[in-house]
Design a protein around this motif. Structure first.
Motif, PDB file in Angstrom:
ATOM      1  N   VAL A  23       0.775  -1.185   0.128  1.00 48.81           N
ATOM      2  CA  VAL A  23       0.093   0.062   0.124  1.00 48.81           C
ATOM      3  C   VAL A  23       0.759   1.203  -0.001  1.00 48.81           C
ATOM      4  N   SER A  24       1.961   1.310   0.980  1.00 47.93           N
ATOM      5  CA  SER A  24       2.610   2.305   1.005  1.00 47.93           C
ATOM      6  C   SER A  24       3.834   1.840   1.904  1.00 47.93           C
ATOM      7  N   PRO A  25       5.119   2.439   1.244  1.00 48.63           N
ATOM      8  CA  PRO A  25       6.532   1.845   1.989  1.00 48.63           C
ATOM      9  C   PRO A  25       6.491   2.844   3.254  1.00 48.63           C
ATOM     10  N   ASN A  26       5.768   3.896   3.178  1.00 48.65           N
ATOM     11  CA  ASN A  26       6.070   4.613   4.532  1.00 48.65           C
ATOM     12  C   ASN A  26       5.153   4.498   5.665  1.00 48.65           C
ATOM     13  N   ILE A  27       4.616   3.138   5.741  1.00 54.64           N
ATOM     14  CA  ILE A  27       3.719   2.598   6.765  1.00 54.64           C
ATOM     15  C   ILE A  27       4.788   1.952   7.602  1.00 54.64           C
ATOM     16  N   ARG A  28       4.470   2.193   9.046  1.00 56.17           N
ATOM     17  CA  ARG A  28       5.398   1.450   9.930  1.00 56.17           C
ATOM     18  C   ARG A  28       4.685   0.819  10.800  1.00 56.17           C
ATOM     19  N   SER A  29       4.855  -0.502  11.116  1.00 55.11           N
ATOM     20  CA  SER A  29       4.042  -1.570  11.751  1.00 55.11           C
ATOM     21  C   SER A  29       4.964  -2.239  12.773  1.00 55.11           C
ATOM     22  N   SER A  30       4.424  -2.650  13.835  1.00 56.78           N
ATOM     23  CA  SER A  30       4.789  -3.599  14.987  1.00 56.78           C
ATOM     24  C   SER A  30       4.100  -4.435  15.311  1.00 56.78           C
ATOM     25  N   TYR A  31       4.368  -5.609  15.770  1.00 57.26           N
ATOM     26  CA  TYR A  31       3.592  -6.609  16.031  1.00 57.26           C
ATOM     27  C   TYR A  31       3.854  -7.398  17.281  1.00 57.26           C
ATOM     28  N   ASP A  32       2.466  -7.923  17.911  1.00 58.84           N
ATOM     29  CA  ASP A  32       2.633  -8.591  19.250  1.00 58.84           C
ATOM     30  C   ASP A  32       1.840  -9.856  19.081  1.00 58.84           C
ATOM     31  N   ILE A  33       2.295 -10.805  19.941  1.00 60.35           N
ATOM     32  CA  ILE A  33       1.289 -12.101  19.950  1.00 60.35           C
ATOM     33  C   ILE A  33       0.358 -11.855  21.213  1.00 60.35           C
ATOM     34  N   PHE A  34      -0.821 -11.817  21.083  1.00 65.27           N
ATOM     35  CA  PHE A  34      -1.515 -11.416  22.135  1.00 65.27           C
ATOM     36  C   PHE A  34      -1.396 -12.401  23.000  1.00 65.27           C
ATOM     37  N   GLU A  35      -1.563 -13.522  23.038  1.00 68.12           N
ATOM     38  CA  GLU A  35      -1.555 -14.683  23.841  1.00 68.12           C
ATOM     39  C   GLU A  35      -0.256 -14.394  24.929  1.00 68.12           C
ATOM     40  N   SER A  36       1.081 -14.208  24.105  1.00 71.80           N
ATOM     41  CA  SER A  36       2.058 -13.968  25.016  1.00 71.80           C
ATOM     42  C   SER A  36       1.883 -12.671  26.058  1.00 71.80           C
ATOM     43  N   ASP A  37       1.460 -11.502  25.097  1.00 65.97           N
ATOM     44  CA  ASP A  37       0.985 -10.450  25.949  1.00 65.97           C
ATOM     45  C   ASP A  37       0.349 -10.747  27.309  1.00 65.97           C
ATOM     46  N   VAL A  38      -0.727 -11.376  26.992  1.00 69.36           N
ATOM     47  CA  VAL A  38      -1.517 -11.878  28.112  1.00 69.36           C
ATOM     48  C   VAL A  38      -0.656 -12.556  29.185  1.00 69.36           C
ATOM     49  N   HIS A  39       0.021 -13.482  28.978  1.00 67.66           N
ATOM     50  CA  HIS A  39       0.808 -14.253  29.773  1.00 67.66           C
ATOM     51  C   HIS A  39       1.778 -13.443  30.438  1.00 67.66           C
ATOM     52  N   ASN A  40       2.370 -12.279  29.824  1.00 68.01           N
ATOM     53  CA  ASN A  40       3.406 -11.533  30.133  1.00 68.01           C
ATOM     54  C   ASN A  40       2.565 -10.606  31.313  1.00 68.01           C
ATOM     55  N   GLY A  41       1.571 -10.401  31.073  1.00 69.46           N
ATOM     56  CA  GLY A  41       0.831  -9.551  32.240  1.00 69.46           C
ATOM     57  C   GLY A  41       0.871 -10.400  33.559  1.00 69.46           C
ATOM     58  N   LEU A  42       1.235 -11.642  33.595  1.00 70.75           N
ATOM     59  CA  LEU A  42       1.077 -12.448  34.719  1.00 70.75           C
ATOM     60  C   LEU A  42       2.451 -12.598  35.462  1.00 70.75           C
ATOM     61  N   ILE A  43       3.282 -11.839  35.089  1.00 75.03           N
ATOM     62  CA  ILE A  43       4.543 -12.174  35.142  1.00 75.03           C
ATOM     63  C   ILE A  43       5.014 -12.197  36.805  1.00 75.03           C
ATOM     64  N   ILE A  44       4.395 -11.140  37.489  1.00 81.81           N
ATOM     65  CA  ILE A  44       4.621 -11.357  38.939  1.00 81.81           C
ATOM     66  C   ILE A  44       4.090 -12.567  39.638  1.00 81.81           C
ATOM     67  N   GLU A  45       2.729 -12.807  39.144  1.00 82.92           N
ATOM     68  CA  GLU A  45       2.191 -13.919  39.798  1.00 82.92           C
ATOM     69  C   GLU A  45       2.924 -15.326  39.346  1.00 82.92           C
ATOM     70  N   ARG A  46       3.448 -15.294  38.077  1.00 83.59           N
ATOM     71  CA  ARG A  46       4.311 -16.476  37.693  1.00 83.59           C
ATOM     72  C   ARG A  46       5.344 -16.553  38.558  1.00 83.59           C
ATOM     73  N   LEU A  47       6.162 -15.232  38.794  1.00 88.99           N
ATOM     74  CA  LEU A  47       7.184 -15.490  39.645  1.00 88.99           C
ATOM     75  C   LEU A  47       7.111 -15.812  41.206  1.00 88.99           C
ATOM     76  N   MET A  48       5.952 -15.315  41.432  1.00 89.20           N
ATOM     77  CA  MET A  48       5.497 -15.971  42.956  1.00 89.20           C
ATOM     78  C   MET A  48       5.403 -17.292  42.968  1.00 89.20           C
ATOM     79  N   ALA A  49       4.564 -17.828  42.044  1.00 93.68           N
ATOM     80  CA  ALA A  49       4.202 -19.273  41.911  1.00 93.68           C
ATOM     81  C   ALA A  49       5.787 -20.097  41.796  1.00 93.68           C
ATOM     82  N   ILE A  50       6.727 -19.689  41.071  1.00 92.56           N
ATOM     83  CA  ILE A  50       7.933 -20.596  40.704  1.00 92.56           C
ATOM     84  C   ILE A  50       8.511 -20.307  42.184  1.00 92.56           C
TER      85      ILE A  50
END
Lengths: 122, 895
Positions: free
Chosen positions: B744-771
């Motif tokens: 469409v246009s070479p001037n479009i910037r884009s970045s990507y996240d895998i939603f599932e990892s983002d959701v799990h990363n939100g639980l980082i402290i909980e995971r840390l506590m569990a481990i």
């Protein structure tokens, strides 16, 4: 204090430590002499009155050597065997003088007190 | 001879001492013989006269004055030999020490780095933060302690309690262009920030007050030390050169010192530019104009002679005028009243600013408590080990005392041994601390979050934990020496290792230790079970959408020239392009990413109800893409456009709480006006299932969705978020989308996240506590098991004779086992009971950190207790079983 000592009181020297040191310094003042000879000399001179357990002589000799009052060297003894001879150093000589003066003062003072006691009984 | 010379020539000295004493002895014997004694008699008499040869030697060594050094070396050799001879004991003791010291040091180092360490600036104690008392809850803000530019400007003019104030805000930017373009952590700073902090540039100079005026243009950039090193290799020539920051040429004017990395504990800035240059970097510079956008952290240095309370009350007194003067436009009257009630105050900020939430902080402190308990168990274990070892050495001590070792000497030797273990353990603990701290950081590092922390170990805590462990070693290591003084060596030799009174005293001490070990480890196990289960509840929770298979594309077309009102249609044309990719099952735009912590709230009125709801603008197909079920009505369609009547879809909570359960379809909702969001009357056309909004732990709020095309053009920037659902490999989908966009246009910037990892990363402290709690819980159980095993083994060893007699008299092996296990079980049940009581008391404090279960969850308590009982059973059964297999004859002869 030792584990095995409380039941049998130590049969060590009856003379206090400082006195033994003084006697050793006096004996060594006459010239280089080894441990055994010092023991013999003490016994003879005091006419067997002073009971020096011979074992306790050596720690005293080593202590005096360590403090620099005595110097030691290994020489052939009168029997031909190598022995450790002790010699009074300059520092030791000063110490002997001081100690002798102290002792005389003490003896004089004790003597005076004892005389006073006799006087009181009269 | 120097004492150290004597030390080196020790062997020679020993030989001479021996020769001297022997000379004396031989002369005495010779003299005695000459006096007429027989040789045997002569020797006997000489020996009596001389005394014990070894004793005299020891006295001579002491007189030499180097005994302490000599015997320390000797003790050291003995200690090492002794430890080598019992590798099991040594290994257990060292591991226990390393874990106890290492874990505590690591966790405390983390807490220190995150929360406690003061800023590397001049007199950090007089640095304070200024923010609204109770936090700001108005407009748009990064966090509730930030202030708007307008308010900062007022503070700067009217405050009196500070010798200097400054403001700063964080922002992501990019440097360079084209292929060399890369992300950088930017900092907007007010002119006098560095001078107020009292830090000096390592190169060049910093901004001044003169750089702090509107329309300052682009006065330059200050680099952080680490960025200077990585980008410019630390070259002096870097200062004065020009780099492209956010597409604008900027001259580098200075470099900050190495230890200064910004004012947020775990963040690191790369580039700092003056706040006034914001208008040059982004022409609209809305953030500077709008007083409802709070993005600045305001700090100051207290004037000498002023207290924090005085400065705070001065700020409070000028607050009414400040907030009166900065009322944001575009809100309704009640919002204005709320805004004007805000009051400024001052808060200590010697450690800078923390981005951690209260519960994250609580988690860290809780971890420290957990490792503290582990240390306690470790010490109990060490004490037990030392006691058991001591009993096996009682005889050795007695023998050594009998042949002339002084009690002081014996104590010193045990002391040396304890010290050797303790020092080796502390060193191991230090390296363990490093490994632990790095491991924990790895556990909390994600693609989006890398904590920048200085993790050099904290010497205070290392010293403290090491001291505790060393004292434990020494105190319990010295027990046999003190006990030795009470018993006659002869008795000790005769009684062997089994003096009855001593044995009993020691056994009760050991049992006490094991009871406390079991109690504490049960507390830790229950805690671990609670945290693991809480984590499990969170990851298995149905959030109301299916996060698996969703890719989140962030698109930025600010470099594609177009008028502002075209941006939303352009985003929709990009969406059509993405939908045309074969692997893409569905795709939709949204203004909000669920669970990322952000939130967009509007006031709403539905009939008589005045309330507020979350508002998200989405394209058609959003609910299908997210996997959120439509429960009634219809989805948005291509016919819901900017010109058609405004429509909304609401969630079940909205229906329940705002519509009071009425049939929602056809109802209307009026939003309250905000800048760019004029009051709008929406007709509800559909209902969707509840889904989590800002985070997994929160209760679901009322949510409303409106068509993206109906959002105000002024509110939309040149970009957006597109959710893409596909069952294909994420990498292939991402590259396909990227390719499509560049077509469409070479001037479009884009970045990507895998939603599932983002959701799990939100639980980082909980995971840390569990481990971590799981790890420490298991560790505690193992330590307790070792303790119990040791005590039971000792009891069995002490009763070997008795067991032999019983077996010889016809006791069955099973009966023997049972009697030993029964005795051990008293200890276990007492400890477990105590542990449950302690755990109930302790878990109450952790209840706010738990999710989906109560702190006194009976099943968790039962499971943890059962686990510990099984471990304890095995630990006591093993030595008991061994005892029952004893051959009676061997046992009876055993002495």
């Amino acid at each position: 204090m030792r584990f095995n000592s409380p039941s049998n009181p130590s049969p060590k020297s009856d003379i206090p430590q400082g006195t033994l040191d003084l006697l050793i310094l006096q004996v060594t003042a006459l010239g280089p002499i080894h441990g055994y000879a010092i023991a013999q000399r003490l016994q003879q001179v005091s006419k067997d009155v002073l009971q020096v357990q011979q074992g306790s002589l050596y720690p005293a000799l080593h202590r005096l050597e360590n403090r620099g009052y005595l110097a030691a060297e290994w020489k052939e003894s009168e029997t031909g065997r190598e022995a450790k001879f002790y010699r009074l150093t300059a520092k030791g000589r000063t110490q002997l003088k001081n100690e002798t003066a102290n002792w005389s003062r003490l003896a004089e003072a004790v003597g005076l007190v004892l005389q006073l006691g006799e006087g009181g009984a009269m | 001879m120097n004492w150290w010379l004597r030390l080196i020539r020790r062997r020679e000295l020993e030989r001479k001492l021996d020769a001297e004493l022997r000379f004396h002895f031989e002369r005495q014997v010779a003299d005695n013989i000459r006096d007429g004694m027989s040789e045997a008699e002569a020797r006997r008499s000489a020996r009596l006269k001389f005394g014990g040869l070894e004793e005299v030697k020891e006295d001579c060594r002491e007189a030499r004055g180097t005994l302490w050094a000599e015997s320390t070396l000797q003790d050291l050799r003995l200690a090492l030999r002794g430890l080598r001879r019992s590798p099991g004991f040594t290994l257990t003791a060292l591991c226990t020490l390393a874990l106890g010291i290492g874990a505590n040091t690591a966790i405390f180092t983390l807490i220190d780095a995150f929360l406690l360490r003061t800023l590397p600036v001049h007199d950090p104690q007089s640095i304070e933060q200024i923010h609204i008392n109770g936090g700001a809850h108005f407009g748009i803000s990064g966090n509730e302690n930030q202030l708007s530019y307008a308010v900062w400007d007022q503070i700067r003019r009217h405050q009196q309690g500070f010798s200097g104030v400054f403001a700063w805000g964080e922002g992501e930017t990019h440097i360079g262009t084209g292929a060399t373009e890369r992300q950088a952590h930017g900092l907007w700073v007010s002119g006098p920030m560095f001078s107020t902090l009292g830090i000096a540039p390592v190169r060049g100079h910093f901004f001044t007050l003169a750089d702090d005026r509107p329309g300052c243009g682009i006065p330059g950039a200050v680099l952080s030390y680490s960025f200077w090193q990585s980008e410019f290799g630390g070259r002096d020539s870097a200062v004065g050169t020009t780099i492209l920051i956010h597409d604008h040429p900027t001259q580098i004017i200075g470099v900050t010192p190495p230890r200064f990395s910004g004012l947020v504990a775990d963040h690191r800035f790369d580039i700092a530019v003056p706040l006034c240059s914001m208008t040059s970097y982004s022409p609209s510079a809305e953030a500077l104009r709008r007083s409802d956008i709070s993005f600045l952290t305001v700090m100051g240095r207290l004037k000498p002679g002023w207290t924090l309370a005085q400065a705070a009350s001065q700020l409070a007194s000028i607050s009414p005028a400040i907030f009166e003067a900065t009322v944001p436009t575009g809100y309704d009257a009640s919002s204005h009243t709320h805004y004007k009630k805000s009051r400024l105050s001052a808060y200590p900020a010697a450690s800078g600013v923390s981005t951690m939430s209260q519960s994250d902080k609580a988690s860290l402190w809780l971890l420290l408590a957990i490792t503290g308990l582990v240390l306690l168990i470790a010490c109990a274990n060490l004490a037990n080990l030392m006691l058991v070892r001591a009993t096996t050495r009682e005889r050795e001590m007695a023998v050594r005392a009998a042949i002339g070792a002084s009690r002081f000497r014996l104590i010193r030797q045990l002391f040396t041994e304890g010290l050797v273990i303790a020092i080796a353990g502390a060193l191991l603990g230090l390296s363990a601390a490093n490994v632990f701290a790095k491991g924990i950081l790895l556990l909390v590092t994600t693609a989006d979050y890398t904590p920048y922390l200085d993790l050099s170990p904290d010497w205070r805590i290392l010293g403290f934990t090491a001291a505790v462990a060393v004292l434990t070693c020494l105190i319990f290591g010295l027990v046999p020496a003190f006990r030795g003084s009470q018993t006659d060596p002869g008795d000790a030799l005769k009684a062997g290792t089994r003096g009855m009174t001593g044995g009993r005293q020691r056994a009760s001490l050991q049992n006490t230790l094991v009871v406390s070990q079991i109690a504490i480890s049960l507390v830790l196990l229950i805690g671990a079970a609670l945290f693991v289960q809480s984590f499990w509840n969170l990851i298995t929770l149905n959030p109301g959408f299916r996060e698996k298979g969703i890719i989140l594309a962030s698109v930025d077309f600010s470099h594609v020239a177009m008028p502002r009102e075209r941006t939303m249609p352009f985003l929709h044309s990009l969406l059509e392009q993405i939908r045309s990719i074969p692997q893409v099952e569905s795709a939709a735009t949204t203004t909000h990413t669920p669970l990322d912590g952000s939130s967009w709230t509007l006031g709403v009125r539905a009939g008589p109800v005045n309330s507020s709801s979350k508002f998200t603008w989405v394209s058609p197909d959003y609910f299908r893409t997210m996997g959120t079920p439509m429960l009634g009505g219809r989805d948005f369609t291509a016919h819901d456009t900017a010109t058609s009547a405004p429509v909304a879809i609401v969630n079940q909570t909205f229906v329940r709480e705002i519509l009071k359960g009425a049939d929602p379809i056809g109802q209307t909702v009026l939003t309250r006006a905000e800048p760019n969001y004029p009051a709008t009357l929406y007709e509800i056309v559909g209902v969707v299932g509840d889904s989590k909004y800002a985070g997994l732990r929160e209760t679901i709020p009322p949510q409303a969705f409106a068509p993206a095309l109906q959002s105000n053009a002024g509110a939309a920037g040149p970009g957006g978020k597109v959710f893409v659902r596909s069952s294909a490999k994420p990498e292939s989908v991402i590259s396909a989308v990227r390719r499509k966009l560049s077509e469409v246009s070479p001037n479009i910037r884009s970045s990507y996240d895998i939603f599932e990892s983002d959701v799990h990363n939100g639980l980082i402290i909980e995971r840390l506590m569990a481990i971590l709690s799981g790890f420490f819980g298991a560790l505690a159980a193992v330590l307790a098991a070792i303790g119990l095993y040791g005590v039971t083994s000792y009891a069995v060893a002490a009763r070997t004779n008795e067991i032999g007699i019983r077996l010889a008299l016809g006791a069955t092996p099973r009966g023997v086992t049972r009697s030993i296990v029964r005795r051990a079980s008293y200890v276990v049940f007492l400890g477990a009971g105590l542990g449950v009581v302690l755990a109930i008391a302790a878990a109450r404090y952790a209840s706010s950190l738990l999710f989906g279960l109560r702190y006194n969850d009976p099943i968790t308590f039962l499971a943890a207790s059962a686990f510990l009982l099984i471990v304890a059973c095995v630990a006591s059964w093993a030595p008991a079983h061994r005892a029952s297999r004893l051959d009676p004859m061997t046992a009876l002869r055993y002495e």
